[in-house]
Design a protein around this motif. Structure first.
Motif, PDB file in Angstrom:
ATOM      1  N   ASP A 190       0.806  -1.222   0.000  1.00  0.00           N
ATOM      2  CA  ASP A 190       0.000   0.000   0.000  1.00  0.00           C
ATOM      3  C   ASP A 190       0.844   1.280   0.000  1.00  0.00           C
ATOM      4  O   ASP A 190       0.312   2.382   0.176  1.00  0.00           O
ATOM      5  CB  ASP A 190      -0.926   0.008   1.226  1.00  0.00           C
ATOM      6  CG  ASP A 190      -1.930  -1.142   1.188  1.00  0.00           C
ATOM      7  OD1 ASP A 190      -2.372  -1.491   0.073  1.00  0.00           O
ATOM      8  OD2 ASP A 190      -2.244  -1.677   2.270  1.00  0.00           O
ATOM      9  N   GLU A 191       2.134   1.131  -0.190  1.00  0.00           N
ATOM     10  CA  GLU A 191       3.034   2.283  -0.130  1.00  0.00           C
ATOM     11  C   GLU A 191       3.229   2.916  -1.516  1.00  0.00           C
ATOM     12  O   GLU A 191       3.246   2.214  -2.539  1.00  0.00           O
ATOM     13  CB  GLU A 191       4.409   1.847   0.392  1.00  0.00           C
ATOM     14  CG  GLU A 191       4.397   1.232   1.773  1.00  0.00           C
ATOM     15  CD  GLU A 191       4.233   2.280   2.861  1.00  0.00           C
ATOM     16  OE1 GLU A 191       4.411   3.484   2.572  1.00  0.00           O
ATOM     17  OE2 GLU A 191       3.928   1.890   4.002  1.00  0.00           O
ATOM     18  N   PRO A 192       3.399   4.227  -1.584  1.00  0.00           N
ATOM     19  CA  PRO A 192       3.859   4.841  -2.840  1.00  0.00           C
ATOM     20  C   PRO A 192       5.323   4.453  -3.077  1.00  0.00           C
ATOM     21  O   PRO A 192       6.104   4.325  -2.126  1.00  0.00           O
ATOM     22  CB  PRO A 192       3.725   6.341  -2.577  1.00  0.00           C
ATOM     23  CG  PRO A 192       3.803   6.479  -1.094  1.00  0.00           C
ATOM     24  CD  PRO A 192       3.194   5.225  -0.516  1.00  0.00           C
ATOM     25  N   PHE A 193       5.700   4.246  -4.329  1.00  0.00           N
ATOM     26  CA  PHE A 193       7.055   3.806  -4.667  1.00  0.00           C
ATOM     27  C   PHE A 193       7.791   4.881  -5.464  1.00  0.00           C
ATOM     28  O   PHE A 193       7.202   5.562  -6.313  1.00  0.00           O
ATOM     29  CB  PHE A 193       7.014   2.523  -5.497  1.00  0.00           C
ATOM     30  CG  PHE A 193       7.086   1.258  -4.685  1.00  0.00           C
ATOM     31  CD1 PHE A 193       8.205   0.438  -4.730  1.00  0.00           C
ATOM     32  CD2 PHE A 193       6.017   0.886  -3.873  1.00  0.00           C
ATOM     33  CE1 PHE A 193       8.260  -0.723  -3.980  1.00  0.00           C
ATOM     34  CE2 PHE A 193       6.064  -0.280  -3.122  1.00  0.00           C
ATOM     35  CZ  PHE A 193       7.197  -1.092  -3.167  1.00  0.00           C
ATOM     36  N   VAL A 194       9.081   4.998  -5.184  1.00  0.00           N
ATOM     37  CA  VAL A 194       9.980   5.807  -6.006  1.00  0.00           C
ATOM     38  C   VAL A 194      10.780   4.823  -6.860  1.00  0.00           C
ATOM     39  O   VAL A 194      11.403   3.897  -6.322  1.00  0.00           O
ATOM     40  CB  VAL A 194      10.931   6.665  -5.156  1.00  0.00           C
ATOM     41  CG1 VAL A 194      11.774   7.569  -6.056  1.00  0.00           C
ATOM     42  CG2 VAL A 194      10.154   7.503  -4.139  1.00  0.00           C
TER      43      VAL A 194
END
Length: 300
Positions: A190-194
């Protein structure tokens, strides 16, 4: 005027005696005298005044000796440079690096080349992506490239695998999982990714998506950045989490924590070069890189 004639003039100028000069040159005295008379005739001037006991330089002779010494010194330098090029002890070698190799491999290779091949001019280009490295090898911009070799297929280059390294999670300091000794990749679902650039501009982009797919999710939203150092800075700034090769841990920022994954997700670092027409200096440095990596020192 030939180089041998210059050597005849210098020998006689230094010995001031035909007998000693001819012995030094391993030639008959009469032959030396004849050669010098022929040179004087060709130049239209007298180089030596001769007596029964001594030979002395004229003004023209003194000037020719000065020129001759410079000419022979330049010839010797040229011969030495050609020998160095032929054995790979001099020349210019351009090496491109993917971002992760920029931090740990590049400094070590630069130091070893400086110590072992001080006359080789080394051009180092770090923080590059696979596609531009491959293209740079093909068009001659780079002689060698350290890149992600596990994603390369039928590219017409010679590629040697150097090391396999695990992916680790890069998390912002204070993240809920930052104090864990190990995490499952699914915990980042559920995390935003770089991530590195998409659309074939970076091999790492696809590698991260494949790893996440194996863990059962598609990472979103994505923030794309070109350089690995920028990616880590974005993580530090709280823009998301990232998956990076373990060697990136040598790039330390106060606001970033690296945590190993429970899964064994790996990427391979390889050395690529053209299959032919490489200079001896390029081959020597390629062997130096391979030796350094095979020693285990260059493994994270």
């Amino acid at each position: 005027m030939e180089l041998r004639q210059i050597r005849y003039v210098l020998a006689l100028a230094e010995e001031c005696h035909f007998g000693r000069a001819s012995e030094r040159l391993h030639m008959a005295q009469s032959a030396l005298s004849q050669q010098l008379k022929q040179l004087e005739h060709e130049l239209g001037t007298t180089l030596f005044t001769r007596s029964t006991r001594r030979v002395e330089l004229t003004e023209a002779g003194r000037r020719l000796v000065a020129h001759g010494r410079s000419i022979l010194a330049e010839v010797e330098r040229a011969e030495e440079q050609m020998a160095q090029l032929a054995t790979g002890r001099s020349g210019r070698v351009s090496i491109g690096f993917v971002g992760t190799a920029t931090y740990d491999v590049l400094p070590q290779i630069a130091r070893r080349v400086r110590e072992q091949l001080p006359d080789v001019s080394l051009e180092l280009h770090g923080e590059l992506l696979n596609p531009e490295l491959v293209e740079g090898l093909r068009d001659g911009t780079y002689d060698l490239a350290l890149l992600r070799s596990d994603s390369l297929k039928d590219i017409g280059l010679t590629v040697t695998a150097l090391r396999s390294e695990r992916l680790v999670a890069a998390l912002p300091a204070g993240h809920r999982l930052a104090d864990r000794s190990r995490i499952a990749l699914a915990e980042l679902a559920d995390e935003p990714f770089v991530v590195h650039p998409s659309q074939g501009r970076s091999s790492m982009h696809g590698r991260v998506l494949v790893a996440c797919a194996r863990a059962g999710f598609v990472p979103a939203p994505l923030t794309e950045v070109g350089e690995t150092s920028t990616l880590v800075v974005f993580v530090a700034a709280g823009h998301g989490v990232a998956l990076v090769p373990a060697s990136v841990q040598s790039l330390r920022l106060d606001r970033v924590v690296y945590v190993p994954l429970a899964e064994t997700e790996t990427v391979t670092l390889g050395l690529a070069r053209r299959p032919q027409h490489n200079s001896r200096a390029t081959e020597r440095i390629a062997a130096m890189v391979e030796q350094y990596m095979s020693s285990g020192i260059g493994h994270p």
